[in-house]
Every structure is written in C-alpha cells, then in structure tokens.
Design an enzyme around this catalytic site. Structure first.
Site, PDB file in Angstrom:
ATOM      1  N   ASP A  31      47.184  83.708 115.306  1.00 56.44           N
ATOM      2  CA  ASP A  31      46.953  83.999 116.728  1.00 56.44           C
ATOM      3  C   ASP A  31      46.265  82.768 117.315  1.00 56.44           C
ATOM      4  O   ASP A  31      45.203  82.348 116.833  1.00 56.44           O
ATOM      5  CB  ASP A  31      46.045  85.231 116.821  1.00 56.44           C
ATOM      6  CG  ASP A  31      45.785  85.693 118.240  1.00 56.44           C
ATOM      7  OD1 ASP A  31      45.769  84.850 119.162  1.00 56.44           O
ATOM      8  OD2 ASP A  31      45.557  86.907 118.425  1.00 56.44           O
TER       9      ASP A  31
ATOM     10  N   ASP B 297      42.433  92.897 114.897  1.00 55.72           N
ATOM     11  CA  ASP B 297      43.716  93.568 115.166  1.00 55.72           C
ATOM     12  C   ASP B 297      44.007  94.689 114.178  1.00 55.72           C
ATOM     13  O   ASP B 297      45.141  94.883 113.739  1.00 55.72           O
ATOM     14  CB  ASP B 297      44.870  92.547 115.177  1.00 55.72           C
ATOM     15  CG  ASP B 297      44.750  91.552 116.328  1.00 55.72           C
ATOM     16  OD1 ASP B 297      43.909  91.760 117.221  1.00 55.72           O
ATOM     17  OD2 ASP B 297      45.509  90.566 116.345  1.00 55.72           O
TER      18      ASP B 297
ATOM     19  N   HIS C  48      50.495  89.873 119.787  1.00 59.43           N
ATOM     20  CA  HIS C  48      50.368  90.049 118.342  1.00 59.43           C
ATOM     21  C   HIS C  48      50.882  91.391 117.824  1.00 59.43           C
ATOM     22  O   HIS C  48      50.971  91.595 116.610  1.00 59.43           O
ATOM     23  CB  HIS C  48      48.916  89.806 117.909  1.00 59.43           C
ATOM     24  CG  HIS C  48      48.785  89.051 116.623  1.00 59.43           C
ATOM     25  ND1 HIS C  48      47.631  88.411 116.241  1.00 59.43           N
ATOM     26  CD2 HIS C  48      49.690  88.843 115.609  1.00 59.43           C
ATOM     27  CE1 HIS C  48      47.824  87.847 115.043  1.00 59.43           C
ATOM     28  NE2 HIS C  48      49.058  88.095 114.644  1.00 59.43           N
TER      29      HIS C  48
ATOM     30  N   ASP D  23      44.492  82.333 119.682  1.00 62.53           N
ATOM     31  CA  ASP D  23      43.113  82.520 120.157  1.00 62.53           C
ATOM     32  C   ASP D  23      42.080  82.346 119.042  1.00 62.53           C
ATOM     33  O   ASP D  23      40.868  82.388 119.291  1.00 62.53           O
ATOM     34  CB  ASP D  23      42.940  83.835 120.926  1.00 62.53           C
ATOM     35  CG  ASP D  23      42.977  85.100 120.065  1.00 62.53           C
ATOM     36  OD1 ASP D  23      42.650  85.054 118.870  1.00 62.53           O
ATOM     37  OD2 ASP D  23      43.327  86.167 120.632  1.00 62.53           O
TER      38      ASP D  23
ATOM     39  N   HIS E  82      48.409  95.280 120.661  1.00 61.93           N
ATOM     40  CA  HIS E  82      48.240  93.987 119.956  1.00 61.93           C
ATOM     41  C   HIS E  82      46.910  93.963 119.193  1.00 61.93           C
ATOM     42  O   HIS E  82      46.713  93.075 118.356  1.00 61.93           O
ATOM     43  CB  HIS E  82      48.361  92.782 120.905  1.00 61.93           C
ATOM     44  CG  HIS E  82      47.178  92.532 121.793  1.00 61.93           C
ATOM     45  ND1 HIS E  82      46.907  91.285 122.340  1.00 61.93           N
ATOM     46  CD2 HIS E  82      46.202  93.353 122.249  1.00 61.93           C
ATOM     47  CE1 HIS E  82      45.801  91.354 123.079  1.00 61.93           C
ATOM     48  NE2 HIS E  82      45.370  92.583 123.051  1.00 61.93           N
TER      49      HIS E  82
ATOM     50  N   GLU F  21      50.544  84.786 120.936  1.00 59.61           N
ATOM     51  CA  GLU F  21      49.531  84.880 121.999  1.00 59.61           C
ATOM     52  C   GLU F  21      49.383  83.608 122.846  1.00 59.61           C
ATOM     53  O   GLU F  21      48.362  83.432 123.509  1.00 59.61           O
ATOM     54  CB  GLU F  21      48.170  85.330 121.453  1.00 59.61           C
ATOM     55  CG  GLU F  21      48.177  86.728 120.813  1.00 59.61           C
ATOM     56  CD  GLU F  21      48.147  87.905 121.795  1.00 59.61           C
ATOM     57  OE1 GLU F  21      47.988  87.673 123.019  1.00 59.61           O
ATOM     58  OE2 GLU F  21      48.307  89.059 121.323  1.00 59.61           O
TER      59      GLU F  21
ATOM     60  N   ASP G 162      42.671  84.489 113.350  1.00 60.42           N
ATOM     61  CA  ASP G 162      42.509  85.182 114.630  1.00 60.42           C
ATOM     62  C   ASP G 162      41.020  85.257 114.988  1.00 60.42           C
ATOM     63  O   ASP G 162      40.167  85.274 114.096  1.00 60.42           O
ATOM     64  CB  ASP G 162      43.060  86.622 114.465  1.00 60.42           C
ATOM     65  CG  ASP G 162      43.537  87.253 115.764  1.00 60.42           C
ATOM     66  OD1 ASP G 162      42.873  87.068 116.798  1.00 60.42           O
ATOM     67  OD2 ASP G 162      44.568  87.949 115.729  1.00 60.42           O
TER      68      ASP G 162
ATOM     69  N   HIS H  42      40.194  87.924 116.454  1.00 61.62           N
ATOM     70  CA  HIS H  42      40.126  89.386 116.431  1.00 61.62           C
ATOM     71  C   HIS H  42      40.674  89.938 115.114  1.00 61.62           C
ATOM     72  O   HIS H  42      41.485  89.278 114.463  1.00 61.62           O
ATOM     73  CB  HIS H  42      40.962  89.957 117.587  1.00 61.62           C
ATOM     74  CG  HIS H  42      40.650  89.343 118.912  1.00 61.62           C
ATOM     75  ND1 HIS H  42      41.382  88.286 119.425  1.00 61.62           N
ATOM     76  CD2 HIS H  42      39.680  89.613 119.808  1.00 61.62           C
ATOM     77  CE1 HIS H  42      40.872  87.942 120.603  1.00 61.62           C
ATOM     78  NE2 HIS H  42      39.836  88.722 120.858  1.00 61.62           N
TER      79      HIS H  42
HETATM   80  N1  LIG Z   1      45.925  89.997 119.349  1.00 60.21           N
HETATM   81  C1  LIG Z   1      44.840  90.008 120.110  1.00 60.21           C
HETATM   82  N2  LIG Z   1      44.592  89.000 120.911  1.00 60.21           N
HETATM   83  N3  LIG Z   1      44.067  91.071 120.044  1.00 60.21           N
HETATM   84  C2  LIG Z   1      42.884  91.307 120.846  1.00 60.21           C
HETATM   85  C3  LIG Z   1      42.319  92.660 120.562  1.00 60.21           C
HETATM   86  C4  LIG Z   1      41.091  92.930 121.351  1.00 60.21           C
HETATM   87  C5  LIG Z   1      40.430  94.277 121.054  1.00 60.21           C
HETATM   88  N4  LIG Z   1      39.931  94.329 119.716  1.00 60.21           N
HETATM   89  C6  LIG Z   1      41.400  95.426 121.295  1.00 60.21           C
HETATM   90  O1  LIG Z   1      41.653  96.220 120.435  1.00 60.21           O
HETATM   91  O2  LIG Z   1      41.922  95.557 122.355  1.00 60.21           O
HETATM   92 MN   LIG Z   2      45.682  88.700 117.236  1.00 60.03          MN
HETATM   93 MN   LIG Z   3      43.270  87.375 118.874  1.00 60.52          MN
END
Ligand SMILES: NC(=[NH2+])NCCC[C@H](N)C(=O)O
Ligand SMILES: [Mn+2]
Ligand SMILES: [Mn+2]
Length: 323
Positions: free
Chosen positions: A247, A147, A120, A249, A160, A292, A143, A145
């Site tokens: 994303d 990010d 990402h 996920d 990411h 992702e 997402d 998350h």
């Molecule tokens: N694009 C993603 N899958 N991001 C996951 C980030 C997980 C966590 N918040 C980090 O900063 O590492």
């Molecule tokens: Mn993401």
């Molecule tokens: Mn994510």
C-alpha cells in the site's frame, strides 16, 4: 574485452525459485469501491500513462496484460445497500472475485503476477488468486494500516480496511463474500510500516499472534534488520513463495502524497525501495500488489511524485536494482 549483457528479467528468472519465465502478468484494477474517495480508480491508468508497462519491458520482461480493465467500472451494481456496516459490499465482492480469476490465471501460467490498484480491498482477490496456485505462500503486507478489520470491528465500513480478515477466515462466510476461502495462515502473514491501527485491529493481531513491524520497529532496528526479521518470521529458509501487498501509504506522505488515507511518520523513499529490493533478492516473490495511488488528491506535482514512486517500487520488486 567482451561483456555479456544479461537483462534484469533473465537475472531474476535465474534467481527465482518458483518463476522460470520472464513474463509479467499485469492486472490493472481501476476500482475505488472499498473506500469513499474517487480517483483511486485512476491509479493504474496513471501508472500505465507514466510508462510502467514499457519500463517492465525495458527490463527484458514481456508483459501479459489481463483483459477488460474497463469492466471493473461498469460492473458497479445499480443498487448496493450496506450490509451491516459494510459499504458497497456487492461491488467490492464482484470486483475482487474477478481480480482473483485474473491473478490466478497469471500464476497458473508461471508468470509473476503484478496487480495495480485501485484501493486495497482488491487484495481479497489478489491473495485468493495467488494462493490457489501457491498453497503454502506467505504474505508481506507493507502498509500504514493493518487492513484486518472484520465487518463487526470496522468503524468506517470501508472494505479496504478489511481484506485480511476475510482471507484469514476471521469472519463468517456470508454472501456476497462466501466465495472467499480462507487461504492465509496467521503465522504466514507479516506487516511492515504500521502506524495507524484501530483498537479492534490491535485486539485481532494480539489474539492471533500476528507479527507486525511498526514504524517504531523500523526506527529502532533499521529497515535492513526489520526486513530480515520479517522474512525470518514467515519464510525462515526462504523456501516459500511470497506475495507482497504494498500500500503506497506505507511511505511517508512527503514521498507519496497522493493517497486516500495518508499517515505521517512513514517509510522514506529508500526504506520503501529497500523492502522491494530485499524481497526481490530472496527469489521467492511470485505476486505483487501496488495499491492506493490516488491521482485525484493533491496538486499535479504530488500526483507525478506518487505515480513515479509507485512505478519505481514495482521495478525494484522485479529486480531492477539487483546487480
Ligand atoms: N487500505 C487502506 N488505506 N486502509 C485504511 C484503513 C483505515 C481504517 N483502519 C479503516 O478501517 O477504515
Ligand atoms: Mn492498505
Ligand atoms: Mn494503508
């Protein structure tokens, strides 16, 4: 009885407020430098192997493919020491900058810009590129998350987890990321699907009043209401261009298992598709990221399932299920 068959592409071009061509500009970004797990760089290749380009063409679109996707692997610098906590900063920056040029070129030509990742961090590029053409655009970030870590708040150092802090201008403009112009307003960003947000990220969301619909909200209101509220927040009159960054996920790991940072309790197959359909229906979508997908994680069936759902989300965003 005579029936006139109209392709999905024609139907979307009639609906679209910004895109009057039936050309989709696809950028494949085999890139994994924004996180530590190998394999996510093969995501776009597996989606192409699964037939995403033919599928888009079968909907009546023509596809313009950005050139030189192999370059993303070869541009990896020989040495790329961390800067503060940030890992692979030069590589991430160079790749994102190239993505930005490629996405911008598609948008300038009036094409729907579809970017297949890759991790990402490449959204630093996709959103920079699209926003240069669509100055008042809003962003729907789907997402698990947020990010939105800054180089200071990140625990992992994985970029990411940070793209939005650069795009919103929450971190100081420093090499190698000083080419990124803050291009996104906090009130033009909305999240759907969040369920794993770091403490520092929660503080950022609160401080800047950024609207987020977590899985709790999806449970509470249902996906139909959540998407409507999300659109009302960033695009009240449905008059602004939309860039959706999806994303994979965000989906539940039972639906999309092959991804690097899975979090249980995610969107169902239908909820994920509903978001894409509802956004397609607005006629405002100008750019889409699907990121992702990591074919290296899990068994062949998990891979097939994740790649298939990724392709299907792209098709739905391009209007496949609109009648
Ligand atoms: N694009 C993603 N899958 N991001 C996951 C980030 C997980 C966590 N918040 C980090 O900063 O590492
Ligand atoms: Mn993401
Ligand atoms: Mn994510």
């Amino acid at each position: 009885m005579e029936y006139t068959i109209i392709s999905d592409a024609q139907r979307m071009a009639e609906r679209s407020k910004f895109i009057k061509t039936t050309v989709v500009g696809v950028t494949c970004v085999p890139f994994s430098g924004g996180q530590p797990k190998g394999g996510v760089d093969d995501g776009p290749i597996e989606m192409v192997r699964f037939g995403i380009l033919d599928q888009i063409q079968d909907m009546g679109y023509s596809v313009e493919l950005s050139e030189g996707m192999d370059k993303y692997r070869s541009m990896k610098p020989a040495s790329d020491l961390p800067i503060g906590k940030m890992k692979n900063p030069r590589y991430v920056s160079m790749a994102a900058r190239r993505v930005s040029d490629q996405v911008k070129a598609h948008c300038e030509q009036g094409r729907m810009a579809v970017t297949l990742g890759g991790d990402h961090s490449i959204a630093m590029g996709t959103l920079t590129g699209s926003s240069m053409v669509y100055k008042d655009m809003c962003v729907i970030w789907v997402d698990a998350h947020a990010d939105i870590n800054t180089p200071e708040t990140t625990d992992s150092g994985n970029l990411h987890g940070c793209p939005l802090s650069f795009l919103l201008g929450l971190c100081k403009s420093e090499a190698p990321f000083d080419w990124i112009e803050p291009c996104l307003r906090a009130d033009r960003l909305v999240y759907i699907g969040l369920r794993d947000v770091d403490p520092g990220e929660k503080a950022i969301l609160r401080k800047h009043g950024i609207k987020a619909f977590s899985m709790h909200d999806v449970d509470k209101h249902g996906i139909g209401k959540v998407v409507e509220m999300a659109l009302d927040h960033v695009n009240k009159d449905r008059s602004l261009p939309i860039h959706m960054s999806f994303d994979v996920d965000a989906l539940d790991p039972s639906v999309a298992p092959a991804t690097g940072t899975p979090v249980r309790g995610g969107l169902t197959f239908r909820e994920g598709h509903y978001i894409c359909e509802a956004v397609a229906e607005t006629g405002c979508l100008v750019a889409l990221d699907l990121v992702e997908v990591n074919p290296a994680l899990g068994d062949p069936e998990s891979l097939r399932q994740t790649v298939a759902v990724g392709c299907s989300l792209v098709r739905c965003s391009l209007g496949e299920s609109l009648l």
